[in-house]
Design a protein around this motif. Structure first.
Motif, mmCIF file in Angstrom:
data_model
loop_
_atom_site.group_PDB
_atom_site.id
_atom_site.type_symbol
_atom_site.label_atom_id
_atom_site.label_comp_id
_atom_site.label_asym_id
_atom_site.label_seq_id
_atom_site.Cartn_x
_atom_site.Cartn_y
_atom_site.Cartn_z
ATOM 1 N N ARG A 57 0.825 -1.146 -0.007
ATOM 2 C CA ARG A 57 -0.166 0.023 0.075
ATOM 3 C C ARG A 57 0.829 1.315 0.053
ATOM 4 O O ARG A 57 0.188 2.333 -0.077
ATOM 5 C CB ARG A 57 -0.871 0.172 1.234
ATOM 6 C CG ARG A 57 -2.280 -0.944 1.242
ATOM 7 C CD ARG A 57 -2.875 -0.949 2.179
ATOM 8 N NE ARG A 57 -4.263 -1.833 2.153
ATOM 9 C CZ ARG A 57 -5.193 -1.446 1.681
ATOM 10 N NH1 ARG A 57 -5.240 -0.158 1.274
ATOM 11 N NH2 ARG A 57 -6.363 -2.093 1.482
ATOM 12 N N GLU A 58 2.154 1.181 0.040
ATOM 13 C CA GLU A 58 3.071 2.304 0.245
ATOM 14 C C GLU A 58 3.693 2.626 -0.915
ATOM 15 O O GLU A 58 4.255 3.672 -1.192
ATOM 16 C CB GLU A 58 4.323 2.182 1.227
ATOM 17 C CG GLU A 58 3.833 1.743 2.692
ATOM 18 C CD GLU A 58 4.792 1.504 3.566
ATOM 19 O OE1 GLU A 58 4.943 1.930 4.556
ATOM 20 O OE2 GLU A 58 5.759 0.536 3.209
ATOM 21 N N TRP A 59 3.350 1.785 -2.147
ATOM 22 C CA TRP A 59 3.865 2.177 -3.562
ATOM 23 C C TRP A 59 3.056 3.180 -4.092
ATOM 24 O O TRP A 59 1.768 3.487 -4.169
ATOM 25 C CB TRP A 59 3.888 1.265 -4.493
ATOM 26 C CG TRP A 59 4.996 -0.030 -4.231
ATOM 27 C CD1 TRP A 59 5.096 -1.332 -3.397
ATOM 28 C CD2 TRP A 59 6.205 0.174 -4.401
ATOM 29 N NE1 TRP A 59 6.184 -1.556 -3.429
ATOM 30 C CE2 TRP A 59 7.221 -0.824 -3.831
ATOM 31 C CE3 TRP A 59 7.078 1.289 -5.042
ATOM 32 C CZ2 TRP A 59 8.395 -1.134 -4.157
ATOM 33 C CZ3 TRP A 59 8.348 1.332 -5.228
ATOM 34 C CH2 TRP A 59 9.064 -0.051 -4.840
ATOM 35 N N CYS A 60 3.634 4.233 -4.743
ATOM 36 C CA CYS A 60 3.167 5.145 -5.518
ATOM 37 C C CYS A 60 2.922 4.682 -6.768
ATOM 38 O O CYS A 60 3.984 4.293 -7.599
ATOM 39 C CB CYS A 60 3.868 6.650 -5.693
ATOM 40 S SG CYS A 60 4.521 7.232 -4.145
ATOM 41 N N MET A 61 1.718 4.693 -7.369
ATOM 42 C CA MET A 61 1.525 4.075 -8.732
ATOM 43 C C MET A 61 0.349 4.555 -9.414
ATOM 44 O O MET A 61 -0.733 4.580 -8.794
ATOM 45 C CB MET A 61 1.402 2.403 -8.424
ATOM 46 C CG MET A 61 1.229 1.599 -9.513
ATOM 47 S SD MET A 61 2.675 1.101 -10.626
ATOM 48 C CE MET A 61 1.829 0.173 -11.840
ATOM 49 N N GLY A 62 0.668 4.897 -10.787
ATOM 50 C CA GLY A 62 -0.538 5.546 -11.505
ATOM 51 C C GLY A 62 -0.121 4.892 -12.926
ATOM 52 O O GLY A 62 0.656 4.877 -13.438
ATOM 53 N N MET A 63 -1.348 4.284 -13.378
ATOM 54 C CA MET A 63 -1.322 3.715 -14.890
ATOM 55 C C MET A 63 -1.903 4.551 -15.893
ATOM 56 O O MET A 63 -1.638 4.359 -17.120
ATOM 57 C CB MET A 63 -2.022 2.546 -14.769
ATOM 58 C CG MET A 63 -1.719 1.397 -13.831
ATOM 59 S SD MET A 63 -0.238 0.492 -14.444
ATOM 60 C CE MET A 63 -0.909 -0.775 -15.462
ATOM 61 N N GLY A 64 -2.475 5.639 -15.323
ATOM 62 C CA GLY A 64 -2.977 6.501 -16.470
ATOM 63 C C GLY A 64 -2.107 7.315 -17.245
ATOM 64 O O GLY A 64 -1.052 7.717 -16.894
ATOM 65 N N ASP A 65 -2.377 7.816 -18.560
ATOM 66 C CA ASP A 65 -1.724 8.508 -19.441
ATOM 67 C C ASP A 65 -2.521 8.993 -20.512
ATOM 68 O O ASP A 65 -3.231 8.256 -20.931
ATOM 69 C CB ASP A 65 -0.359 7.778 -19.818
ATOM 70 C CG ASP A 65 0.610 8.701 -20.668
ATOM 71 O OD1 ASP A 65 0.458 10.039 -20.758
ATOM 72 O OD2 ASP A 65 1.497 8.213 -21.175
ATOM 73 N N ASP A 66 -2.242 10.250 -20.952
ATOM 74 C CA ASP A 66 -2.845 10.776 -22.250
ATOM 75 C C ASP A 66 -2.680 9.866 -23.340
ATOM 76 O O ASP A 66 -3.438 9.759 -24.412
ATOM 77 C CB ASP A 66 -2.609 12.257 -22.553
ATOM 78 C CG ASP A 66 -3.074 13.121 -21.374
ATOM 79 O OD1 ASP A 66 -3.867 12.677 -20.714
ATOM 80 O OD2 ASP A 66 -2.481 14.167 -21.153
ATOM 81 N N GLY A 67 -1.246 9.428 -23.537
ATOM 82 C CA GLY A 67 -0.696 8.924 -24.756
ATOM 83 C C GLY A 67 -0.989 7.178 -24.862
ATOM 84 O O GLY A 67 -1.921 6.726 -25.613
ATOM 85 N N ALA A 68 -0.394 6.565 -23.910
ATOM 86 C CA ALA A 68 -0.632 4.992 -23.813
ATOM 87 C C ALA A 68 -0.578 4.661 -22.511
ATOM 88 O O ALA A 68 0.161 4.281 -21.611
ATOM 89 C CB ALA A 68 0.690 4.574 -24.406
ATOM 90 N N ALA A 69 -1.658 4.427 -21.678
ATOM 91 C CA ALA A 69 -2.082 4.132 -20.330
ATOM 92 C C ALA A 69 -1.675 2.506 -20.325
ATOM 93 O O ALA A 69 -1.724 1.669 -21.212
ATOM 94 C CB ALA A 69 -3.660 4.081 -20.001
ATOM 95 N N GLY A 70 -1.051 2.319 -19.223
ATOM 96 C CA GLY A 70 -0.569 1.013 -18.801
ATOM 97 C C GLY A 70 0.838 0.742 -18.851
ATOM 98 O O GLY A 70 1.397 -0.265 -18.168
ATOM 99 N N TRP A 71 1.777 1.839 -19.408
ATOM 100 C CA TRP A 71 3.246 1.471 -19.493
ATOM 101 C C TRP A 71 3.816 1.581 -18.348
ATOM 102 O O TRP A 71 4.812 0.778 -18.024
ATOM 103 C CB TRP A 71 3.819 2.661 -20.417
ATOM 104 C CG TRP A 71 3.594 4.199 -20.094
ATOM 105 C CD1 TRP A 71 2.748 4.775 -20.388
ATOM 106 C CD2 TRP A 71 4.636 4.661 -19.248
ATOM 107 N NE1 TRP A 71 3.073 6.214 -19.834
ATOM 108 C CE2 TRP A 71 3.951 6.067 -18.934
ATOM 109 C CE3 TRP A 71 5.660 4.331 -18.336
ATOM 110 C CZ2 TRP A 71 4.807 6.850 -17.847
ATOM 111 C CZ3 TRP A 71 6.040 5.208 -17.535
ATOM 112 C CH2 TRP A 71 5.945 6.629 -17.376
#
Length: 424
Positions: free
Chosen positions: A163-177
């Motif tokens: 639960r302490e990891w900063c993680m975001g999968m969103g992006d305008d160009g290619a979400a998931g990278w």
């Protein structure tokens, strides 16, 4: 967004006056198409775009720059319309390899457009075009991966819980990278550079044990504490809230809860805004499940390729690929600009963290491997990104359904030539 340089506007006004004068004198208008400004398509917008334009304007180049996060779509539309940019700068060399195979890119080797001895492996991987295997692109900016960022005031964390990891999968160009970056680093650090390179070249199946192990380890980490970490990753953009200080300093968008560490490349400091000076990093190995000792460094870059062989385009390209061009760029930018050029003479950073990144980028004690998804054919890369999103959203830890799906895409793409020289 397309922006015309101040120099170009002045030249355009002068040219218009010259054409008018020619018409008054009874002469036909001059055809300027052969001397049109050099068009450059790149990934930088905002302040990075301003810095890049100032770099070109400072050298007196006649150019038009277009910066976009949707490079693939923009470039494809321009190519299909018969109006590709003279120079394209992008991280996805797998995509550039397709244009090389179609004979649309100009080979660079042996033409004085860059100095081969200034770019060690893996920075100039080779691809197959209609005239054989050549170098078709050169990195004009570099990034270090296989690292974990943390808030320096708190000290280097010994352990980072799920639960302490900063993680975001969103992006305008290619979400998931951002998820693919985790999996790539896990393959590299647990299976080694040789296996990593075979996988990135399409020689290892996605259902092979090292790949399955990496996906499962990532799934266990993201899903081990209920659905919290995976849910946060799916809800958050990797940049954090708009106008904020990234995920590490700004907190998660939904709860504004602070996280402890972020598995992200050296470019992450650009996201931290005024807090950038309060961030430090450590090698990722100590935080990756199943990793014991560093077995390589994942790196990435923004690579310049040449669509048009006219003299004005070659002049701009040669400058961007040169030691002097990258030295001027690094000296004039407010945020760090890292170079893959190994020639001496780059500015010595004053900031200790920046100096360490430069040192790690130059270090050849460990194999340096290009970002795997960047070198894969676009169809495989996109399937990889989508699978990472779907795997996080699904219940269970078994990644095989998604890996079999990617493998089907890879089998189809084997008809295309893949790149070589991915690890050095």
């Amino acid at each position: 967004m397309i922006r015309m340089s101040r120099l170009r506007r002045v030249l355009a006004a002068a040219a218009a006056g010259a054409v008018l004068a020619g018409c008054v004198g009874g002469q036909p208008p001059v055809d300027e198409t052969a001397d049109r400004p050099v068009t450059v398509l790149g990934p930088w917008t905002g302040t990075q775009e301003d810095t890049f334009e100032e770099l070109l304007e400072g050298e007196g180049f006649d150019y038009v720059y277009q910066g976009t996060a949707a490079q693939r779509e923009v470039l494809l539309s321009q190519v299909l319309a018969g109006t590709p940019p003279d120079i394209v700068i992008m991280p996805n060399t797998g995509e550039l390899a397709e244009y090389a195979a179609e004979g649309r890119l100009e080979p660079l080797d042996g033409r004085g457009l860059y100095e081969p001895d200034q770019y060690d492996a893996p920075w100039t991987p080779r691809a197959t075009g209609k005239s054989g295997e050549h170098v078709y692109w050169v990195p004009v900016r570099a990034a270090l991966k296989s690292i974990v960022w943390y808030r320096a005031a708190n000290g280097r964390p010994e352990f980072v819980g799920a639960r302490e990891w900063c993680m975001g999968m969103g992006d305008d160009g290619a979400a998931g990278w951002p998820g693919s970056d985790w999996i790539e680093d896990l393959v590299l650090q647990t299976a080694g550079a040789r296996t990593y390179a075979r996988w990135a070249r399409g020689e290892l199946e996605w259902t092979a044990e090292p790949v399955v192990r990496a996906w499962t380890a990532w799934g266990e980490l993201m899903k081990s504490d209920g659905t919290g970490p995976a849910r946060w990753a799916l809800l958050n953009d990797y940049r954090g809230a708009a106008g904020g200080e990234g995920l590490l300093f700004g907190g998660r968008v939904e709860t504004e809860e602070r996280c402890v560490a972020e598995h992200q490349g050296s470019f992450a400091r650009d996201l931290y805004g005024e807090a950038a000076g309060r961030a430090d990093y450590a090698p990722s190995t100590a935080y990756l499940p199943g990793a014991t000792v560093p077995r390589g460094r994942e790196v990435s870059g923004d690579f310049a390729a040449l669509f048009d062989d006219r003299a004005k385009a070659r002049e701009v390209f040669r400058f961007l690929a040169s030691r002097d061009g990258q030295r001027v760029w690094a000296a004039s930018s407010e945020s760090p600009v890292y170079s893959a050029n190994s020639a001496r003479g780059m500015p010595r950073p004053e900031d200790a963290v920046t100096r360490r990144i430069v040192r790690d980028l130059e270090d050849t004690a460990l194999p340096r491997c290009l970002d795997a998804s960047d070198v894969m054919p676009p169809a495989v890369r996109d399937a990889f990104y989508n699978a990472a999103l779907q795997y996080l959203a699904a219940d269970g830890l078994d990644p095989l359904p998604w890996l079999r799906s990617i493998q089907k895409v890879q089998e189809f793409e084997k008809r295309r030539p893949w790149m070589t020289g991915i690890c050095g």
